[in-house]
Write a protein that holds these residues in place. Structure first.
Motif, PDB file in Angstrom:
ATOM      1  N   VAL A   1       8.082   5.458  -2.899  1.00 55.82           N
ATOM      2  CA  VAL A   1       9.054   4.450  -3.336  1.00 55.82           C
ATOM      3  C   VAL A   1       9.072   3.348  -2.280  1.00 55.82           C
ATOM      4  CG1 VAL A   1      11.455   3.959  -3.893  1.00 55.82           C
ATOM      5  CG2 VAL A   1      10.452   6.148  -4.570  1.00 55.82           C
ATOM      6  N   ILE A   2       8.781   2.123  -2.705  1.00 57.51           N
ATOM      7  CA  ILE A   2       8.702   0.976  -1.793  1.00 57.51           C
ATOM      8  C   ILE A   2       9.895   0.068  -2.082  1.00 57.51           C
ATOM      9  CG2 ILE A   2       7.272  -0.933  -0.999  1.00 57.51           C
ATOM     10  CD1 ILE A   2       4.905   0.530  -2.346  1.00 57.51           C
ATOM     11  N   ARG A   3      10.517  -0.439  -1.033  1.00 59.33           N
ATOM     12  CA  ARG A   3      11.654  -1.354  -1.169  1.00 59.33           C
ATOM     13  C   ARG A   3      11.272  -2.720  -0.618  1.00 59.33           C
ATOM     14  NH1 ARG A   3      13.559   3.681  -0.560  1.00 59.33           N
ATOM     15  NH2 ARG A   3      15.315   4.300  -1.907  1.00 59.33           N
ATOM     16  N   ASP A   4      11.636  -3.740  -1.371  1.00 55.16           N
ATOM     17  CA  ASP A   4      11.347  -5.105  -0.946  1.00 55.16           C
ATOM     18  C   ASP A   4      12.381  -6.023  -1.578  1.00 55.16           C
ATOM     19  OD1 ASP A   4       9.971  -7.442   0.050  1.00 55.16           O
ATOM     20  OD2 ASP A   4       8.129  -6.251   0.054  1.00 55.16           O
ATOM     21  N   SER A   5      12.161  -7.340  -1.458  1.00 57.06           N
ATOM     22  CA  SER A   5      13.146  -8.292  -1.958  1.00 57.06           C
ATOM     23  C   SER A   5      12.461  -9.608  -2.286  1.00 57.06           C
ATOM     24  CB  SER A   5      14.241  -8.525  -0.907  1.00 57.06           C
ATOM     25  OG  SER A   5      15.180  -9.481  -1.353  1.00 57.06           O
ATOM     26  N   VAL A   6      12.942 -10.285  -3.323  1.00 57.19           N
ATOM     27  CA  VAL A   6      12.416 -11.578  -3.730  1.00 57.19           C
ATOM     28  C   VAL A   6      13.523 -12.621  -3.599  1.00 57.19           C
ATOM     29  CG1 VAL A   6      12.976 -11.218  -6.181  1.00 57.19           C
ATOM     30  CG2 VAL A   6      11.173 -12.831  -5.537  1.00 57.19           C
TER      31      VAL A   6
ATOM     32  N   ASP B   1       0.857  -1.177   0.000  1.00 54.82           N
ATOM     33  CA  ASP B   1       0.000   0.000   0.000  1.00 54.82           C
ATOM     34  C   ASP B   1       0.897   1.231   0.000  1.00 54.82           C
ATOM     35  OD1 ASP B   1      -2.923  -1.076   0.682  1.00 54.82           O
ATOM     36  OD2 ASP B   1      -1.495  -2.176   1.922  1.00 54.82           O
ATOM     37  N   ALA B   2       0.526   2.214  -0.843  1.00 52.85           N
ATOM     38  CA  ALA B   2       1.357   3.409  -0.924  1.00 52.85           C
ATOM     39  C   ALA B   2       0.578   4.535  -1.578  1.00 52.85           C
ATOM     40  CB  ALA B   2       2.627   3.124  -1.721  1.00 52.85           C
TER      41      ALA B   2
ATOM     42  N   ARG C   1      21.583 -23.445  -3.481  1.00 51.21           N
ATOM     43  CA  ARG C   1      21.777 -22.129  -2.898  1.00 51.21           C
ATOM     44  C   ARG C   1      20.569 -21.247  -3.206  1.00 51.21           C
ATOM     45  NH1 ARG C   1      27.199 -20.969  -1.893  1.00 51.21           N
ATOM     46  NH2 ARG C   1      26.377 -19.069  -0.877  1.00 51.21           N
ATOM     47  N   ALA C   2      20.449 -20.148  -2.448  1.00 53.02           N
ATOM     48  CA  ALA C   2      19.365 -19.193  -2.653  1.00 53.02           C
ATOM     49  C   ALA C   2      19.949 -17.790  -2.721  1.00 53.02           C
ATOM     50  CB  ALA C   2      18.334 -19.283  -1.543  1.00 53.02           C
ATOM     51  N   ALA C   3      19.230 -16.903  -3.385  1.00 56.50           N
ATOM     52  CA  ALA C   3      19.676 -15.519  -3.513  1.00 56.50           C
ATOM     53  C   ALA C   3      18.487 -14.591  -3.323  1.00 56.50           C
ATOM     54  CB  ALA C   3      20.316 -15.288  -4.878  1.00 56.50           C
ATOM     55  N   ASP C   4      18.714 -13.504  -2.574  1.00 55.07           N
ATOM     56  CA  ASP C   4      17.706 -12.464  -2.397  1.00 55.07           C
ATOM     57  C   ASP C   4      18.028 -11.305  -3.335  1.00 55.07           C
ATOM     58  OD1 ASP C   4      16.407 -13.908  -0.433  1.00 55.07           O
ATOM     59  OD2 ASP C   4      17.555 -12.986   1.200  1.00 55.07           O
ATOM     60  N   ILE C   5      17.027 -10.899  -4.120  1.00 55.08           N
ATOM     61  CA  ILE C   5      17.218  -9.804  -5.076  1.00 55.08           C
ATOM     62  C   ILE C   5      16.377  -8.616  -4.610  1.00 55.08           C
ATOM     63  CG2 ILE C   5      17.059  -9.086  -7.476  1.00 55.08           C
ATOM     64  CD1 ILE C   5      17.168 -11.992  -8.275  1.00 55.08           C
ATOM     65  N   PRO C   6      17.003  -7.538  -4.147  1.00 54.59           N
ATOM     66  CA  PRO C   6      16.232  -6.354  -3.756  1.00 54.59           C
ATOM     67  C   PRO C   6      15.606  -5.685  -4.985  1.00 54.59           C
ATOM     68  CG  PRO C   6      18.439  -6.336  -2.811  1.00 54.59           C
ATOM     69  CD  PRO C   6      18.430  -7.398  -3.871  1.00 54.59           C
ATOM     70  N   PHE C   7      14.481  -5.025  -4.762  1.00 52.94           N
ATOM     71  CA  PHE C   7      13.859  -4.257  -5.828  1.00 52.94           C
ATOM     72  C   PHE C   7      13.094  -3.091  -5.217  1.00 52.94           C
ATOM     73  CE2 PHE C   7      10.646  -7.435  -4.730  1.00 52.94           C
ATOM     74  CZ  PHE C   7       9.471  -6.693  -4.656  1.00 52.94           C
ATOM     75  N   THR C   8      12.810  -2.106  -6.040  1.00 51.58           N
ATOM     76  CA  THR C   8      11.999  -0.973  -5.631  1.00 51.58           C
ATOM     77  C   THR C   8      10.763  -0.899  -6.524  1.00 51.58           C
ATOM     78  OG1 THR C   8      13.183   0.553  -7.094  1.00 51.58           O
ATOM     79  CG2 THR C   8      13.992   0.353  -4.832  1.00 51.58           C
ATOM     80  N   VAL C   9       9.702  -0.359  -5.960  1.00 49.41           N
ATOM     81  CA  VAL C   9       8.497  -0.044  -6.717  1.00 49.41           C
ATOM     82  C   VAL C   9       8.285   1.455  -6.580  1.00 49.41           C
ATOM     83  CG1 VAL C   9       6.051  -0.479  -7.046  1.00 49.41           C
ATOM     84  CG2 VAL C   9       7.522  -2.313  -6.190  1.00 49.41           C
ATOM     85  N   THR C  10       8.442   2.179  -7.691  1.00 46.53           N
ATOM     86  CA  THR C  10       8.278   3.626  -7.690  1.00 46.53           C
ATOM     87  C   THR C  10       6.903   3.972  -8.227  1.00 46.53           C
ATOM     88  OG1 THR C  10      10.654   3.928  -8.058  1.00 46.53           O
ATOM     89  CG2 THR C  10       9.219   5.820  -8.492  1.00 46.53           C
ATOM     90  N   VAL C  11       6.040   4.468  -7.353  1.00 47.69           N
ATOM     91  CA  VAL C  11       4.666   4.787  -7.734  1.00 47.69           C
ATOM     92  C   VAL C  11       4.644   6.160  -8.404  1.00 47.69           C
ATOM     93  CG1 VAL C  11       2.281   4.970  -6.940  1.00 47.69           C
ATOM     94  CG2 VAL C  11       3.904   3.478  -5.724  1.00 47.69           C
TER      95      VAL C  11
END
Length: 337
Positions: free
Chosen positions: A72-77, A66-67, A134-144
């Motif tokens: 600008v929202i930051r998260d990771s997959v 929600d925004a 192995r696993a990897a976390d990829i950060p990403f942003t969502v710019t509204v």
């Protein structure tokens, strides 16, 4: 493994390659995973899910954000390689849409233009090779965007296995390869009023006549449902088919798929048996949670050619019989004159 959403098919190379989108939708599966057997017999198993937010935090099944406009929202997959060999991935954000024919949820491919939340997602990297186990976390942003419309914008973060995996040979002798992808659903709700709405248009009534005279046919109703609001809606369609004098031919109720804002889909329903000859009216009423009901109708003259042919033959025989009867009466009248 059973796919969790409808796949998409695209030609990639020769031999043929099929692009299968396996999606993890919010609340449906605890995680999304794909598995395939390579040409060497090894298993290429992997999963994609939102990165855990830390100890004590509830495990997320999808990205639900929600925004306000301009945020600008930051998260990771997290992508986990569960197999015994490295896997090369392409990772990208994509818009979700409803398929035109049945309303299934699908995601746009990496080479397609993204116009909504898929274009707002920026990942730190769009390509990586993850070693085995192995696993990897990829950060990403969502710019509204500042001018983003209020309501829910639906898309996904997609990981695509770059390799083409052999899937066998068709009956016609063509080699088929499979390229797999997994999408984790992303729902971004932009602040503002929510206005759910549905409309139904393009109602069409088709009839398949029976093969014998006076045999009932089958009626099929097609209609298009459009989400006219700014939030996803899942509703119901009530279909009623009536005859010339208002008698009920068929009534049906079916659940609608989840339809995204601005999307439409064409649905078809078998309405059952219909009279061989009649003036039919099909009425479709669509309702959804929080959305006002909307109705559309169409008229159709149902004709069964075997029935009409039988009626025509009977009418012709009756006309011949009446003609002969009149001729006989005239002959008797002349004899008694």
């Amino acid at each position: 493994m059973r796919p969790t959403a409808r796949g998409r098919v695209a030609a990639r190379s020769v031999p043929i390659a099929v692009l299968a989108l396996l999606t993890a939708l919010a609340g449906w599966l605890p995680s999304a995973a794909a598995a395939a057997d390579g040409t060497d017999g090894k298993s290429q198993a992997w999963s994609v899910q939102p990165t855990d937010k830390g100890s004590g935090a509830a495990r997320r099944l999808a990205f639900q954000l929600d925004a306000p406009p301009g945020a600008v929202i930051r998260d990771s997959v997290r992508i986990s390689n569960l197999s015994t060999e490295p896997i090369s991935f392409q990772v990208y954000g994509a818009d979700a849409y409803n398929t035109p024919r049945d309303g299934g949820l699908a995601y746009r491919q990496a080479g397609e233009a993204q116009h909504d939340v898929g274009a707002w997602v920026q990942l730190r990297t769009n390509a990586m090779v993850i070693p085995e186990r192995r696993a990897a976390d990829i950060p990403f942003t969502v710019t509204v965007p500042e001018d983003a419309t209020p309501g829910t914008h639906t898309g996904g973060v997609i990981a695509l296995d770059n390799a083409l995996r052999g899937a066998g040979t068709t009956d016609s002798g063509v080699d088929v390869s499979i390229q797999r992808a997994i999408a984790v659903r992303l729902e971004l709700t932009v602040s503002g009023p929510r206005t759910p709405g549905l409309s139904v248009t393009g109602v069409r009534l088709d009839q398949t006549p029976g093969g014998a005279p006076f045999e009932a046919g089958r009626a099929t109703v097609q209609y298009t449902v459009t989400n006219t609001g700014n939030t996803p809606v899942q509703g119901k369609a009530a279909i009623e088919v009536t005859g010339l004098f208002g008698h009920t031919v068929a009534t049906r109720t079916r659940s609608l798929p989840l339809i995204l804002p601005g999307q439409h889909t064409e649905l078809t329903l078998d309405a059952g048996r219909s009279p061989p000859v009649d003036l039919l009216t099909a009425k479709v009423t669509v309702t959804g949670t929080g959305a006002p009901a909307t109705t559309a109708r169409v008229h159709r003259l149902a004709l069964s050619w075997p029935t009409l042919a039988s009626v025509a033959v009977a009418a012709a025989l009756l006309a011949v019989g009446l003609s002969q009867l009149r001729r006989r009466r005239r002959t008797l009248a002349l004899e008694h004159a």
